[in-house]
Scaffold this active site. Structure first.
Site, PDB file in Angstrom:
ATOM      1  N   ASN A   1       5.423   3.939   3.119  1.00 18.30           N
ATOM      2  CA  ASN A   1       6.052   2.898   4.280  1.00 18.30           C
ATOM      3  C   ASN A   1       5.651   2.859   4.957  1.00 18.30           C
ATOM      4  O   ASN A   1       5.686   3.514   6.084  1.00 18.30           O
ATOM      5  CB  ASN A   1       7.622   3.352   3.812  1.00 18.30           C
ATOM      6  CG  ASN A   1       8.532   3.899   1.874  1.00 18.30           C
ATOM      7  OD1 ASN A   1       8.098   3.998   1.634  1.00 18.30           O
ATOM      8  ND2 ASN A   1       9.647   3.424   2.043  1.00 18.30           N
TER       9      ASN A   1
ATOM     10  N   THR B   1       4.445   6.417  -3.020  1.00 15.54           N
ATOM     11  CA  THR B   1       4.150   5.353  -2.133  1.00 15.54           C
ATOM     12  C   THR B   1       4.399   6.248  -0.635  1.00 15.54           C
ATOM     13  O   THR B   1       4.680   6.755  -0.081  1.00 15.54           O
ATOM     14  CB  THR B   1       5.673   3.968  -2.082  1.00 15.54           C
ATOM     15  OG1 THR B   1       6.607   4.918  -1.728  1.00 15.54           O
ATOM     16  CG2 THR B   1       5.238   3.877  -3.506  1.00 15.54           C
TER      17      THR B   1
ATOM     18  N   GLU C   1       6.640  -1.444   0.902  1.00 20.14           N
ATOM     19  CA  GLU C   1       6.081   0.253  -0.136  1.00 20.14           C
ATOM     20  C   GLU C   1       4.748   0.161  -0.999  1.00 20.14           C
ATOM     21  O   GLU C   1       4.637  -0.656  -1.029  1.00 20.14           O
ATOM     22  CB  GLU C   1       7.249   0.949  -0.631  1.00 20.14           C
ATOM     23  CG  GLU C   1       8.637   0.907  -0.810  1.00 20.14           C
ATOM     24  CD  GLU C   1       9.396   0.632  -1.721  1.00 20.14           C
ATOM     25  OE1 GLU C   1       9.366   2.511  -2.334  1.00 20.14           O
ATOM     26  OE2 GLU C   1      10.202   0.036  -1.953  1.00 20.14           O
TER      27      GLU C   1
END
Length: 244
Positions: free
Chosen positions: A45, A43, A139
């Site tokens: 962020n 992911t 995320e």
């Protein structure tokens, strides 16, 4: 709701409905360090800032989907120098196709800093009850297999719809299964004409698969539709807010 009972398509075929699309942008920051290590689902962020994105404090915590653009530098292995056509670029030329004064210099400067490349994405906004987060986070899982990280790169998000509420899980396998299904929901939903950008052709990989990280197997499709998404590739800085 069990994963198998959830719909694969979100929203009408004609495209997003209010309050979508929503915009969010910022520089990619390091997260909790568990997306790739524990889940196998990397992911990126973004900071959650109510001042920049006032809507984020009022929308439900949960999983969303849409399009992400990344301004990858030329040194990044996933960078492509393919020029993306857009209404802004088209309007910047004079009659007869001649470039305006200074346009060549601006183009060269933009090329040196990198171009915005568009990818499908699924994201969570919330506290992630499974990990008991105490701070609300955003995320983003970009549905593309990248050869290298891109911390510090500018990311723009065009959020088109809500997939499900966040929830706790009895174990890691159940969490991963739900995320993988979220990814397939995003792929299937974004492949429709009313949900795909009109300004740029985008590749969606893994349609019909249940694998994360872009999808191993499944169908690979290049889509170009009727969704106005010029903001994703517009040169220069731009604020967030609603997509209208």
């Amino acid at each position: 709701m069990a994963t198998r009972d959830r719909p694969l398509l979100i929203g009408p075929a004609s495209g997003p409905v209010p309050p979508y699309p929503l915009r969010m942008s910022g520089l990619v920051i390091s997260g909790f360090g568990r997306g790739s290590k524990e889940l196998g689902i990397p992911t990126a962020n973004l900071p959650v800032d109510d001042a920049l994105t006032p809507w984020i404090s009022t929308i439900p915590s949960g999983v969303y989907f849409g399009w992400a653009s990344l301004r990858l530098p030329p040194s990044h292995p996933d960078y492509t120098s393919t020029v993306t056509s857009s209404p802004t670029a088209a309007a910047s030329t004079q009659e007869g196709g001649a470039p305006k004064e200074g346009e060549g210099k601006a183009e060269a400067e933009a090329e040196a800093e990198g171009r915005y490349q568009v990818y499908p994405m699924v994201m969570s906004i919330g506290y992630n009850p499974f990990y008991k987060n105490t701070v609300r986070s955003a995320e983003v899982h970009v549905l593309h297999k990248f050869e290298a990280d891109f911390y510090g790169v500018e990311m723009r998000l065009l959020i088109l719809g809500f997939i499900r509420e966040e929830k706790d899980y009895s174990g890691l396998e159940a969490l991963i299964a739900d995320i993988e299904f979220d990814c397939e929901v995003a792929r299937q939903s974004l492949a429709r004409e009313g949900w795909a950008p009109t300004e740029v052709e985008v590749e969606i990989s893994g349609i019909g698969s249940t694998a994360s990280s872009g999808g191993d197997g499944g169908e690979k499709r290049r889509v170009r539709g009727a969704l106005e998404a010029e903001w994703l590739i517009r040169p220069g800085k731009d604020g967030a807010g609603t997509g209208k």
